[in-house]
Design a protein around this motif. Structure first.
Motif, PDB file in Angstrom:
ATOM      1  N   PRO A 124       0.793  -1.238   0.000  1.00 31.96           N
ATOM      2  CA  PRO A 124       0.000   0.000   0.000  1.00 31.96           C
ATOM      3  C   PRO A 124       0.823   1.286   0.000  1.00 31.96           C
ATOM      4  O   PRO A 124       0.688   2.143   0.869  1.00 31.96           O
ATOM      5  CB  PRO A 124      -0.826  -0.138   1.280  1.00 31.96           C
ATOM      6  CG  PRO A 124       0.055  -0.900   2.206  1.00 31.96           C
ATOM      7  CD  PRO A 124       0.787  -1.887   1.328  1.00 31.96           C
ATOM      8  N   ALA A 125       1.693   1.410  -0.982  1.00 34.01           N
ATOM      9  CA  ALA A 125       2.476   2.635  -1.182  1.00 34.01           C
ATOM     10  C   ALA A 125       3.096   2.552  -2.572  1.00 34.01           C
ATOM     11  O   ALA A 125       3.084   1.495  -3.204  1.00 34.01           O
ATOM     12  CB  ALA A 125       3.568   2.779  -0.122  1.00 34.01           C
ATOM     13  N   LEU A 126       3.624   3.670  -3.033  1.00 36.86           N
ATOM     14  CA  LEU A 126       4.300   3.713  -4.319  1.00 36.86           C
ATOM     15  C   LEU A 126       5.778   3.436  -4.095  1.00 36.86           C
ATOM     16  O   LEU A 126       6.576   4.348  -3.876  1.00 36.86           O
ATOM     17  CB  LEU A 126       4.092   5.077  -4.987  1.00 36.86           C
ATOM     18  CG  LEU A 126       2.646   5.418  -5.348  1.00 36.86           C
ATOM     19  CD1 LEU A 126       2.552   6.821  -5.911  1.00 36.86           C
ATOM     20  CD2 LEU A 126       2.054   4.397  -6.326  1.00 36.86           C
ATOM     21  N   LEU A 127       6.139   2.174  -4.119  1.00 37.15           N
ATOM     22  CA  LEU A 127       7.532   1.795  -3.900  1.00 37.15           C
ATOM     23  C   LEU A 127       8.435   2.455  -4.940  1.00 37.15           C
ATOM     24  O   LEU A 127       8.000   2.672  -6.077  1.00 37.15           O
ATOM     25  CB  LEU A 127       7.657   0.273  -3.980  1.00 37.15           C
ATOM     26  CG  LEU A 127       6.946  -0.500  -2.860  1.00 37.15           C
ATOM     27  CD1 LEU A 127       6.971  -1.998  -3.150  1.00 37.15           C
ATOM     28  CD2 LEU A 127       7.562  -0.210  -1.501  1.00 37.15           C
ATOM     29  N   PRO A 128       9.666   2.813  -4.567  1.00 38.68           N
ATOM     30  CA  PRO A 128      10.357   2.425  -3.336  1.00 38.68           C
ATOM     31  C   PRO A 128      10.040   3.270  -2.105  1.00 38.68           C
ATOM     32  O   PRO A 128      10.677   3.090  -1.066  1.00 38.68           O
ATOM     33  CB  PRO A 128      11.821   2.571  -3.725  1.00 38.68           C
ATOM     34  CG  PRO A 128      11.821   3.703  -4.716  1.00 38.68           C
ATOM     35  CD  PRO A 128      10.563   3.509  -5.512  1.00 38.68           C
ATOM     36  N   SER A 129       9.097   4.195  -2.192  1.00 38.24           N
ATOM     37  CA  SER A 129       8.718   4.966  -1.006  1.00 38.24           C
ATOM     38  C   SER A 129       7.927   4.102  -0.036  1.00 38.24           C
ATOM     39  O   SER A 129       7.069   3.316  -0.449  1.00 38.24           O
ATOM     40  CB  SER A 129       7.859   6.172  -1.406  1.00 38.24           C
ATOM     41  OG  SER A 129       8.569   7.047  -2.238  1.00 38.24           O
ATOM     42  N   PHE A 130       8.220   4.226   1.224  1.00 38.92           N
ATOM     43  CA  PHE A 130       7.442   3.663   2.330  1.00 38.92           C
ATOM     44  C   PHE A 130       7.284   2.144   2.257  1.00 38.92           C
ATOM     45  O   PHE A 130       6.176   1.618   2.227  1.00 38.92           O
ATOM     46  CB  PHE A 130       6.066   4.342   2.411  1.00 38.92           C
ATOM     47  CG  PHE A 130       6.141   5.831   2.334  1.00 38.92           C
ATOM     48  CD1 PHE A 130       6.864   6.552   3.279  1.00 38.92           C
ATOM     49  CD2 PHE A 130       5.529   6.528   1.300  1.00 38.92           C
ATOM     50  CE1 PHE A 130       6.952   7.944   3.206  1.00 38.92           C
ATOM     51  CE2 PHE A 130       5.617   7.908   1.214  1.00 38.92           C
ATOM     52  CZ  PHE A 130       6.329   8.615   2.164  1.00 38.92           C
ATOM     53  N   PRO A 131       8.399   1.415   2.232  1.00 37.41           N
ATOM     54  CA  PRO A 131       8.309  -0.033   2.345  1.00 37.41           C
ATOM     55  C   PRO A 131       7.980  -0.437   3.781  1.00 37.41           C
ATOM     56  O   PRO A 131       7.969   0.402   4.691  1.00 37.41           O
ATOM     57  CB  PRO A 131       9.723  -0.491   1.964  1.00 37.41           C
ATOM     58  CG  PRO A 131      10.593   0.649   2.410  1.00 37.41           C
ATOM     59  CD  PRO A 131       9.787   1.899   2.142  1.00 37.41           C
ATOM     60  N   GLY A 132       7.704  -1.708   3.985  1.00 38.17           N
ATOM     61  CA  GLY A 132       7.480  -2.215   5.333  1.00 38.17           C
ATOM     62  C   GLY A 132       6.029  -2.272   5.731  1.00 38.17           C
ATOM     63  O   GLY A 132       5.118  -1.992   4.945  1.00 38.17           O
ATOM     64  N   ALA A 133       5.811  -2.616   7.004  1.00 39.68           N
ATOM     65  CA  ALA A 133       4.478  -2.964   7.497  1.00 39.68           C
ATOM     66  C   ALA A 133       3.579  -1.765   7.776  1.00 39.68           C
ATOM     67  O   ALA A 133       2.377  -1.932   7.982  1.00 39.68           O
ATOM     68  CB  ALA A 133       4.605  -3.808   8.762  1.00 39.68           C
TER      69      ALA A 133
END
Length: 214
Positions: A124-133
């Motif tokens: 639920p983000a536009l990777l590579p921004s805000f990876p993770g849980a």
């Protein structure tokens, strides 16, 4: 004179068999199940595997008549044992594509090496921004004006695999984590259904960071 033999079809197109991995409520799974009932949709969910028996996605699968399995980490002495058992549970269903849809576990080598470039994940983000849980929370805390969802090939990292597709969602004034996440989920479900269909229908090639579908 006989016609030339047709080229082999990519593995992701062979029969369109999907195994979906879930940890939670299963809204993405429900979208795929709704799509696979359509006469023109090239993929079909043949199995659902969860990491906990309480995952709501299991009930959705059972109501649709789709076989399920639970591979709980607590049932194994170590991570390696769980990784191997997960791969075996998925293999039972002979998938062409494995879809991690809200599955809150990092997938290990037994899965990734058994289905190379055939495991995909929604984030639920536009990777590579805000990876993770905590991607939605992190986007809000950063003050992002646009976020969204990403469908990517799974590799050994945390949300680091090559991107297949993305959809943008505008952060509205007054959004909190719940309201923003709900709009992302709506966009994410549509993207997932569309691009899983494209991958299965046309095949997928991964070359470094580049993904070609069809």
């Amino acid at each position: 004179m006989s016609a030339p033999a047709a080229p082999p079809r990519p593995a992701t197109r062979s029969t369109g068999r999907l195994v979906v991995l879930v940890s939670g409520g299963g809204s993405n799974l429900a979208a795929l199940l709704a799509a696979h009932d359509g006469p023109d949709y090239p993929a079909r969910v043949v199995g659902v595997v969860a990491d906990r028996a309480s995952a709501g996605g299991l009930e959705i699968a059972r109501a649709a008549g789709v076989p399920t399995a639970v591979v709980a980490p607590g049932d194994f002495a170590d991570r390696a044992g769980w990784d191997a058992a997960l791969a075996e549970a998925v293999a039972v269903f002979r998938p062409d594509l494995v879809v991690s849809a809200g599955f809150m576990r990092i997938l290990g080598a037994p899965v990734l090496e058994r289905w190379p470039d055939r495991v995909v994940n929604t984030h639920p983000a536009l990777l590579p921004s805000f990876p993770g849980a905590h991607a939605v929370r992190d986007a809000l805390a950063f003050g992002a004006k646009v976020t969204g969802s990403t469908l990517h090939v799974v590799d050994a990292g945390v949300d680091t695999g090559p991107v297949i597709a993305q959809v943008a969602v505008v952060v509205e004034p007054g959004d909190d984590e719940a309201s923003l996440h709900e709009r992302i989920k709506v966009a994410e479900r549509a993207m997932l259904v569309e691009w899983v269909g494209r991958v299965v229908g046309g095949g997928m090639r991964v070359e470094g960071r580049a993904v070609t579908v069809g």
